[in-house]
Design an enzyme around this catalytic site. Structure first.
Site, PDB file in Angstrom:
ATOM      1  N   ARG A 183       0.829  -1.220   0.000  1.00 10.76           N
ATOM      2  CA  ARG A 183       0.000   0.000   0.000  1.00 10.76           C
ATOM      3  C   ARG A 183       0.856   1.260   0.000  1.00 10.76           C
ATOM      4  NH1 ARG A 183      -2.240  -4.071   2.764  1.00 10.76           N
ATOM      5  NH2 ARG A 183      -1.148  -3.428   4.637  1.00 10.76           N
ATOM      6  N   GLU A 228       7.423 -10.124  16.007  1.00 14.26           N
ATOM      7  CA  GLU A 228       7.065 -10.651  17.322  1.00 14.26           C
ATOM      8  C   GLU A 228       7.552 -12.110  17.429  1.00 14.26           C
ATOM      9  OE1 GLU A 228       2.946 -10.257  18.056  1.00 14.26           O
ATOM     10  OE2 GLU A 228       3.108 -10.862  20.163  1.00 14.26           O
TER      11      GLU A 228
END
Ligand code: AMP
Length: 171
Positions: free
Chosen positions: A59, A96
């Site tokens: 994007r 993560e």
């Protein structure tokens, strides 16, 4: 800004359970909304002498391309590994769980160029940080990082200390 927020669709549990995805396609398809977003991204950098906008897959290509054209700058893509056809430099960064990689063509930015990095969302800040590292490895000067949405709870700015970060909308 609230009317821009109204045009963004929130999709729970995408791409996986527990993630609230900020879907900007509903904003981009709205001509006035798209125009206002590009205005907001461009204005703080209109006198910054930007040579190249670096947009992050995917994007960031849509927003960054429009920003570059408005600034009279060039555009250079940062992509996931193996997508760019010519020789690249690669940056690996922590997620993560595990790691991820980003690449830029080794001639995507040349030494001394003034660069604006553009993406849709800053979450943990890892993607933007890795992109800034790529630009600097090529000798570019990172003049700013502009995004449409900053997710404040994830404190991405902690990863981006020393950078000029512009977020149009904050959640
Ligand atoms: P981060 O590296 O954690 O700052 O993640 C930023 C990248 O992941 C951007 O390229 C975003 O497009 C994407 N991203 C992360 N979280 C979200 C979210 N909640 N909604 C939409 N895109 C996201």
């Amino acid at each position: 800004m609230e009317t821009l927020k109204d045009k963004i669709r929130h999709v729970p549990d995408f791409p996986k359970a527990g993630i609230l995805f900020y879907d900007i396609t509903t904003l981009l398809r709205d001509p006035a909304g798209f125009h206002a977003v590009i205005d907001s991204l461009v204005l703080p950098f209109s006198d910054a002498g930007i040579d190249v906008v670096v947009g992050i897959e995917s994007r960031g290509f849509i927003l960054g391309g429009a920003v570059a054209e408005r600034l009279g700058a060039g555009f250079s893509p940062v992509r996931k590994p193996g997508k760019l056809p010519s020789t690249t430099v690669r940056e690996t960064y922590a997620l993560e769980y595990g790691t991820d990689c980003l690449e830029i063509h080794d001639d995507g930015v040349t030494a001394g160029q003034r660069v604006l990095i553009v993406d849709d969302v800053i979450a943990t800040g890892g993607t933007a940080r890795a992109t800034a590292a790529l630009v600097r490895r090529l000798g570019g000067s990172v003049e700013g990082i502009a995004c449409l949405i900053e997710l404040l709870a994830l404190n991405g700015r902690a990863q981006l200390e020393g950078e000029k970060v512009l977020a149009v909308l904050k959640y």
